[in-house]
Design a protein around this motif. Sequence first.
Motif, PDB file in Angstrom:
ATOM      1  N   UNK A   6       0.841  -1.200   0.000  1.00 15.47           N
ATOM      2  CA  UNK A   6       0.000   0.000   0.000  1.00 15.47           C
ATOM      3  C   UNK A   6       0.872   1.245   0.000  1.00 15.47           C
ATOM      4  N   UNK A   7       0.260   2.372  -0.249  1.00 13.70           N
ATOM      5  CA  UNK A   7       0.981   3.642  -0.369  1.00 13.70           C
ATOM      6  C   UNK A   7       0.432   4.630   0.637  1.00 13.70           C
ATOM      7  N   UNK A   8       1.314   5.267   1.339  1.00 14.12           N
ATOM      8  CA  UNK A   8       0.876   6.264   2.312  1.00 14.12           C
ATOM      9  C   UNK A   8       0.639   7.587   1.588  1.00 14.12           C
ATOM     10  N   UNK A  42       4.643  11.566   1.624  1.00 10.84           N
ATOM     11  CA  UNK A  42       4.612  12.884   2.284  1.00 10.84           C
ATOM     12  C   UNK A  42       3.234  13.520   2.286  1.00 10.84           C
ATOM     13  N   UNK A  43       2.204  12.755   1.881  1.00 10.93           N
ATOM     14  CA  UNK A  43       0.822  13.258   1.854  1.00 10.93           C
ATOM     15  C   UNK A  43       0.651  14.402   0.851  1.00 10.93           C
ATOM     16  N   UNK A  44       1.586  14.563  -0.041  1.00 12.33           N
ATOM     17  CA  UNK A  44       1.417  15.586  -1.082  1.00 12.33           C
ATOM     18  C   UNK A  44       1.563  14.992  -2.483  1.00 12.33           C
ATOM     19  N   UNK A  45       1.772  13.680  -2.515  1.00 13.29           N
ATOM     20  CA  UNK A  45       1.905  12.994  -3.797  1.00 13.29           C
ATOM     21  C   UNK A  45       1.019  11.752  -3.811  1.00 13.29           C
ATOM     22  N   UNK A  46       0.750  11.263  -5.002  1.00  8.45           N
ATOM     23  CA  UNK A  46      -0.021  10.040  -5.156  1.00  8.45           C
ATOM     24  C   UNK A  46       0.871   8.813  -5.043  1.00  8.45           C
ATOM     25  N   UNK A  47       0.265   7.664  -5.263  1.00  8.19           N
ATOM     26  CA  UNK A  47       1.018   6.409  -5.227  1.00  8.19           C
ATOM     27  C   UNK A  47       2.076   6.451  -6.329  1.00  8.19           C
ATOM     28  N   UNK A  48       3.282   6.042  -5.971  1.00  6.96           N
ATOM     29  CA  UNK A  48       4.420   6.180  -6.874  1.00  6.96           C
ATOM     30  C   UNK A  48       4.630   4.880  -7.652  1.00  6.96           C
ATOM     31  N   UNK A  49       4.440   4.898  -8.961  1.00 11.99           N
ATOM     32  CA  UNK A  49       4.586   3.674  -9.748  1.00 11.99           C
ATOM     33  C   UNK A  49       6.008   3.110  -9.663  1.00 11.99           C
ATOM     34  N   UNK A  50       6.993   3.978  -9.533  1.00 10.49           N
ATOM     35  CA  UNK A  50       8.366   3.485  -9.442  1.00 10.49           C
ATOM     36  C   UNK A  50       8.588   2.769  -8.114  1.00 10.49           C
ATOM     37  N   UNK A  51       8.075   3.350  -7.067  1.00 15.26           N
ATOM     38  CA  UNK A  51       8.216   2.703  -5.758  1.00 15.26           C
ATOM     39  C   UNK A  51       7.534   1.345  -5.773  1.00 15.26           C
ATOM     40  N   UNK A  52       6.426   1.269  -6.467  1.00 14.35           N
ATOM     41  CA  UNK A  52       5.727  -0.009  -6.568  1.00 14.35           C
ATOM     42  C   UNK A  52       6.663  -1.065  -7.152  1.00 14.35           C
ATOM     43  N   UNK A  53       7.292  -0.702  -8.245  1.00 19.88           N
ATOM     44  CA  UNK A  53       8.168  -1.647  -8.928  1.00 19.88           C
ATOM     45  C   UNK A  53       9.246  -2.152  -7.967  1.00 19.88           C
ATOM     46  N   UNK A  54       9.789  -1.225  -7.165  1.00 16.22           N
ATOM     47  CA  UNK A  54      10.852  -1.612  -6.223  1.00 16.22           C
ATOM     48  C   UNK A  54      10.351  -2.554  -5.127  1.00 16.22           C
ATOM     49  N   UNK A  55       9.172  -2.273  -4.621  1.00 12.64           N
ATOM     50  CA  UNK A  55       8.685  -3.008  -3.450  1.00 12.64           C
ATOM     51  C   UNK A  55       7.923  -4.266  -3.799  1.00 12.64           C
ATOM     52  N   UNK A  56       7.734  -4.537  -5.061  1.00 14.41           N
ATOM     53  CA  UNK A  56       6.795  -5.590  -5.451  1.00 14.41           C
ATOM     54  C   UNK A  56       7.444  -6.973  -5.350  1.00 14.41           C
TER      55      UNK A  56
END
Lengths: 380, 380, 380, 380
Positions: free
Chosen positions: D82-84, D109-123
């Motif tokens: 999940x994304x904060x 940081x509550x100022x951005x949406x879910x990060x597709x790049x971060x998803x790739x890293x954490x998946x």
Amino acid sequence: MGRHFLQIPGPTNVPDRVLGAIARPTIDHRGPEFARMASELLERLKDVFKTRHHVIVYPSSGTGAWEAALVNTLSPGDKVLAFETGHFSSLWCEMAARLGLVVDLVPGDWRHGADPDALAERLTSDVAAVMVVHNETSTGVRSRVPEIRAALDRAGHPALLLVDTISSLGSMDYRHDEWGVDVTVGCSQKGLMLPPGMGFNAISQKALAHRGRLPRSYWDWEPIIAANRNGFFPYTPPTNLLYGLGEALTMLLDEEGLPAVFARHDRHAEATRRAVRAWGLEVLCADEREHSSSLTAVLMPGGHDADALRRLVLDRYDLSLGTGLGRLAGRVFRIGHLGWFNDLMLAGTLSGVEMGLAAAGVPTKDSGVRAALAYLEGAG
Amino acid sequence: MGRHFLQIPGPTNVPDRVLGAIARPTIDHRGPEFARMASELLERLKDVFKTRHHVIVYPSSGTGAWEAALVNTLSPGDKVLAFETGHFSSLWCEMAARLGLVVDLVPGDWRHGADPDALAERLTSDVAAVMVVHNETSTGVRSRVPEIRAALDRAGHPALLLVDTISSLGSMDYRHDEWGVDVTVGCSQKGLMLPPGMGFNAISQKALAHRGRLPRSYWDWEPIIAANRNGFFPYTPPTNLLYGLGEALTMLLDEEGLPAVFARHDRHAEATRRAVRAWGLEVLCADEREHSSSLTAVLMPGGHDADALRRLVLDRYDLSLGTGLGRLAGRVFRIGHLGWFNDLMLAGTLSGVEMGLAAAGVPTKDSGVRAALAYLEGAG
Amino acid sequence: MGRHFLQIPGPTNVPDRVLGAIARPTIDHRGPEFARMASELLERLKDVFKTRHHVIVYPSSGTGAWEAALVNTLSPGDKVLAFETGHFSSLWCEMAARLGLVVDLVPGDWRHGADPDALAERLTSDVAAVMVVHNETSTGVRSRVPEIRAALDRAGHPALLLVDTISSLGSMDYRHDEWGVDVTVGCSQKGLMLPPGMGFNAISQKALAHRGRLPRSYWDWEPIIAANRNGFFPYTPPTNLLYGLGEALTMLLDEEGLPAVFARHDRHAEATRRAVRAWGLEVLCADEREHSSSLTAVLMPGGHDADALRRLVLDRYDLSLGTGLGRLAGRVFRIGHLGWFNDLMLAGTLSGVEMGLAAAGVPTKDSGVRAALAYLEGAG
Amino acid sequence: MGRHFLQIPGPTNVPDRVLGAIARPTIDHRGPEFARMASELLERLKDVFKTRHHVIVYPSSGTGAWEAALVNTLSPGDKVLAFETGHFSSLWCEMAARLGLVVDLVPGDWRHGADPDALAERLTSDVAAVMVVHNETSTGVRSRVPEIRAALDRAGHPALLLVDTISSLGSMDYRHDEWGVDVTVGCSQKGLMLPPGMGFNAISQKALAHRGRLPRSYWDWEPIIAANRNGFFPYTPPTNLLYGLGEALTMLLDEEGLPAVFARHDRHAEATRRAVRAWGLEVLCADEREHSSSLTAVLMPGGHDADALRRLVLDRYDLSLGTGLGRLAGRVFRIGHLGWFNDLMLAGTLSGVEMGLAAAGVPTKDSGVRAALAYLEGAG
């Protein structure tokens, strides 16, 4: 043309005033006006359940309130003792099993309520909770909750007592605290004269202390109780139905008064049974002590299909009756006489049934309407 | 608790849909949306009166539409021929006199309609208009308007024919054009199933050509007809009631259809008369050809006060019945069975009367409810 | 999508609560529940007019109440003195003439109210009544009724004073008794925040004593006053609008209170005028003492069509503005800021006008919205 | 007095027509009329989610629909990624943990949406589902769901994609099928313009095939889908809210059309951001690609309490704004501009904020209202 007669045992006829109330503009559920309204409603709801403890309001059907009662109090593998009093008691047990509980079901013939003697026999030490349906909506049979309580007390058994009042709350006498109930399950669309969409749990101190380990989030009492302290909810409450609840409570508690509400339901139930007997038909409930005051289930004579009768009275007289559920399918129809209801609405309802029976070719002995009117007239 | 039974002969029970419609936000009565709505309504209203000419809508009661019929067509000192068929025909005559007309009143016994033979006798050459109440709301007697027309035609008399359809419009067959009526007076709160607040005039070409010299402004047809051409009104129209009218016309014209509407009213009227006779009471209307289909006036047996009965059924059964008016005060009660109404509402209504008669100590012969149900069941 | 901005000077935005009230089921207008409601309403209405005498309620538009004021008090051929303050004062005079009265009309430029000095000059001994429009809905000009009264008093003239408060009642300070008015004419769909359909007459003892000989029946005060004593009406009253009236009076008299209601209207009118001036446009009302607080008429600069602007803001911003009437057609648009209204509704309204002016190519000096907000913010 | 401005990001302003619809009498939820209505609604709901598969309707809040998405698809101990992105993404994760799931939360940081790049890293391979909030109601930030889908596809990962559209559904473009979402969570009280009380799940074939082992009963899709086939529900549905849904779908799908609905929201969001910038304040959302079109969260300048401003505009201008939630408490206020909304309602809303900022002593640079009007006027 003309008004539909909605005489299923719920949803019931919603008063114009209540419909008018739910049509008020939705407000901010985190604002001061909402907090004042909700605080007052939560307090007044206690009078309906006759409890001094918490009443929880869910945006849900009554089925959701069933689930809430189980997941808040029980743990995986817990044993619950239940009574097969009809279709809804069976469904509640199915739910319990699906949620991972072990159900010990006392079999029944769907014509009697929960048997206090059977309870005593079956009450092993590992029973975590006893589940009773106060008023079986599928059969029109009322279980004697105080006697169930007494049986538990005699056994000195610590099991929680969970009671479904879905079709009795606000129509038949019920006393959460005095009867020692731990969780009472209710909903909006029956005796409370509201549209469907709200489920209730009234909870004892003991139930609140005895939190189970079944997973829960939406149904969890704790965050709700915490937020309710200030008149708020942990998630968006059904604001417009709450408007309706306020109006309904004014009608039931302040204007008519619960004792008069109950007496009215008793009177209409007796008139209905007299009509059934005058027709020469049989009331499903087999024990005089257990008649429901909110609905009457009627057995169709052999060779006649209850659902054919229901379709006929709907088509011809715009009257909705309750169907036979589960094993009673086709054999029973149910007359709801609860909620926002009066003598002439009952007279119209019974007239529809009487004409329907004639049209369906069901032989009847005498005029049920006449028997009902004779009773109503005398028992004003 | 439960629904009030509003069984006076108007205002009648307003359908929820119509109440919902009149609660829509008011709009600019000089804007394009209003113009579209009003143009369509004025056109569809013609089907209710069965006319191809103008229908005028007033923000007024039906009494206002009475006045409009007179002040538009007649001149000071004009002679009008009228029939004493009941309280309302008398009131209309009083109005005519107050407005400066000379009234020649054919006396009557309040149990018969306007007499075509009497018309022929009284029809002197100076009669400017003949006033007839199609359905006397105070007596439940229907006048045979086509026979009145025929009598006028036989006499070759040019008098205008003014007809009050206040309690028959939209409930009983009525044909403005075919019957050669010059001004038909109607209102909103009876067969049209609306709250009170609108009066109507349907007007023939002859009436429109024949403008009288009585002073008029508010009621004047001409500026209304001129403004109506574009969907507007010379003064602020009752916008929210017009919303309701649209919904009511959909129900009457498009969904049920006028022939079915009339058949339903005929059927309920016959069932009611059978109930009255079963009780051993007397229907006020004395001529089989003249029974109203929208209400039934019932004579109380000597020594019993009709208003005492009315108070009793209101208090005990939440049922409103019509009072005896004028010379019938205390001797008659009236059952309205028009508008948004169906078999079970009638069954409830007759049940209330039956229980009320018993409670009031009025001796009855048999069950009127049973007689009515037997008829309804067979005449489905 | 979104809410329509109904900013014509009436009908005004009807509160949800009032719409909810008028959707309540119609009841028997001859029953005890109605009598209680009507008695209370008739009493409370007096507070709106600030009179201790009678207020008459008609099922009619305000135009009907105009007619009632004339036909109850005057006789054929009577002379009335009136002031040409705008379109509606002219219409009222036309009505008077059609009803057989002789009208002496003090000419005016439609930018000023009734002139007390002109009154003094024109007040011949044969004047039976003086007709004044308190708040000219077509121009946004308020006549100084107390100064008219003072001029009559100085002349010691017995003429009746008839005042139209159609668009000021319940929005601007008005005092029937204190100002010595004989008949005040009002209606439902403006300051009283109701749908159209009710007209009012408040009447002095002097007016009641001074009955004219114009023919009248529907409008006749006497049978109404007689029936009102017991909470009834001589013909069917507009029951559902009366429900709404009860709710509106609760809001105006009990909740906000008339002084606050008037202050709110004064404040919104001043903010609107500041917006108009900031745009560089001209307010039609030419006398600082005579600004209306319920509407503002704005002159369009030469070469621009006010109705084109109105169509544009309706199409683009769903905002209804009032049209220029009579001789002001195309030259004026009117902003209604009366009734159920608040700061943000005014901000939205002025924003619509401001965007509309830009879109219509009308040159403006500065932001009217900004000027209005600056005033509102400071004058909270 | 006047209309409340309910500009929290939900519940939103409910159209009068929808309120009128929910006030219709409740009917038998097992009868033919209900079945017809529900079958049609369930079909039309698919167009809102842009899916050809199932849409489930719960009597619940949106929170219940969150729970349904999890308990139907996942098993105890399953890992969810999940994304904060804000308060509600955090609450959804808390729920997942309470239900026995293991949450891997990508911090934010509550100022951005879910990060597709971060998803790739954490998946990691053990991720059973990815949870994304399409439109974070607490921050006004939109996550780029198609890019999340693309990242999953690039990784060839079989995880289910669960998306919350609580505050975007019916307001912002969303495509369940095209974007390859497995469960979409929605609710009634935001873009669908209904009161709270209904939660939705749109479900892919893959999600339906992939049933988890978390205990479930009330939320279980299977019995609902089975009953829905005939237009019924396994337990009592929220009939009156369904009436409202029908009306809302008519407005959104048939009258305005979804493309126009989305364009309207985009336009109002842009106008709002221009107002915020004109005031010299900062929009919370930090990425131009991720602005929400249904709400705007505004950062208060240091030293100013957002909740004090909210109280002030509520007291003074009857305007409800959204509070700062969680870590944003006191630092942010949120303007909802979704649902039943138009230019002048936005103008009123921004006027209220502008006057409130001035009254609260918050320094502003220029008139935000003026900037918004300039944009709206040009971008009609």
